[in-house]
Design an enzyme around this catalytic site. Structure first.
Site, PDB file in Angstrom:
ATOM      1  N   ASP A  73       0.865  -1.181   0.000  1.00 20.52           N
ATOM      2  CA  ASP A  73       0.000   0.000   0.000  1.00 20.52           C
ATOM      3  C   ASP A  73       0.898   1.226   0.000  1.00 20.52           C
ATOM      4  OD1 ASP A  73      -0.176   1.006   3.174  1.00 20.52           O
ATOM      5  OD2 ASP A  73       0.002  -1.167   2.990  1.00 20.52           O
ATOM      6  N   GLU A 159      -8.690   4.122  12.371  1.00 13.66           N
ATOM      7  CA  GLU A 159      -7.745   3.974  13.477  1.00 13.66           C
ATOM      8  C   GLU A 159      -7.798   5.242  14.313  1.00 13.66           C
ATOM      9  OE1 GLU A 159      -3.527   4.309  11.881  1.00 13.66           O
ATOM     10  OE2 GLU A 159      -4.621   3.868  10.011  1.00 13.66           O
TER      11      GLU A 159
END
Length: 271
Positions: A73, A159
């Protein structure tokens, strides 16, 4: 009579025998009428790559290298990516940062998207979520910046943000799960496939996000296998390093694995 009984028992045992490979639950190769095409595409993958790592981990008996399908990523921090070199080295998929909050777009998204497409690397985009804006406004921002046509489902990155200068809110688990559903529903309606949720150990534990039904998860665990850090959790992708070294990529990059066989990967990415 004894011989007949032995033959019957042998036939029963053979009938109950499993195939040599069974993808770990919940990732199983879907039944396909075009098995030869799936096998051919799976055979073209560069499986079990051995990427370097600037901060290697002793994985004991469950290393990520036991999984055949690996990917990366990337975001604006990866300014120079030779996508063809990365693909030849074993990068089978990529998740690209596209947006965060309701007004920030990653300046490298289009460059990474075009590069991955040209190199034949399947990609999906991800959104970094902030709890200071509504799920609806953030979903609209993502849709505004990410075109249809991605080979992979997109990703909602949830998150805690303790170091943010603008938003450090920590809502309760019920609120978090409600906001996630709204975001996922809007993207599924627009793109035609439900996004994945990416999350971390503490967020997963604090919010119960893993209880969302009908949702696949991409879990970060860079020091131990997810089975240890997320006991009993479901996962489709595992981010196992934030300090990977991959041919064609200048500097460090996040490394990930898909949970399943090459054939399961081919079928999963093309629902």
């Amino acid at each position: 009579m004894r011989l007949f009984g032995f033959l019957v028992l042998a036939a029963v045992l053979l009938g109950c025998a499993r195939a040599p490979y069974e993808a770990p639950d919940p990732i199983r190769a879907r039944v396909s009428s075009d098995g030869a095409a799936v096998s051919a595409e799976a055979a073209r993958l560069r499986t079990f790559p051995r990427f370097g790592d600037a901060d290697p981990v002793d994985w004991d008996r469950r290393p990520p290298q036991r999984h055949p399908v690996h990917g990366i990523d990337v975001s604006r921090w990866q300014q120079s990516v030779d996508w063809r070199a990365a693909q030849r080295a074993g990068v089978s998929f990529a998740f690209l940062k596209a947006t965060e909050g309701g007004d920030v777009a990653d300046p490298m998204f289009d460059t990474h998207r075009r590069g991955a497409q040209a190199a034949g690397v399947p990609w999906g985009a991800y959104h970094y979520y902030y709890f200071c804006r509504s799920a609806e406004s953030q979903a609209r921002w993502f849709i505004r910046n990410v075109p249809r046509g991605a080979p992979l489902p997109h990703v909602l990155d949830m998150e805690w943000t303790p170091h943010s200068k603008t938003c450090r809110l920590r809502p309760n688990g019920r609120t978090v799960r409600s906001e996630a559903r709204k975001f996922l529903d809007m993207l599924e309606a627009h793109y035609g496939r439900r996004p994945i949720i990416y999350t971390t150990v503490d967020f997963h534990r604090d919010t119960g996000i893993g209880a969302l039904a009908g949702t696949e998860f991409w879990l970060r665990s860079v020091a131990a296998h997810p089975q240890k850090t997320y006991p009993g959790a479901r996962w489709t992708f595992w981010q196992y390093s934030g300090t990977g070294l991959v041919p064609g990529i200048e500097g460090e990059v996040d490394l990930n694995v898909f949970r399943g066989s090459p054939e399961a990967w081919v079928r999963w990415k093309t629902p």
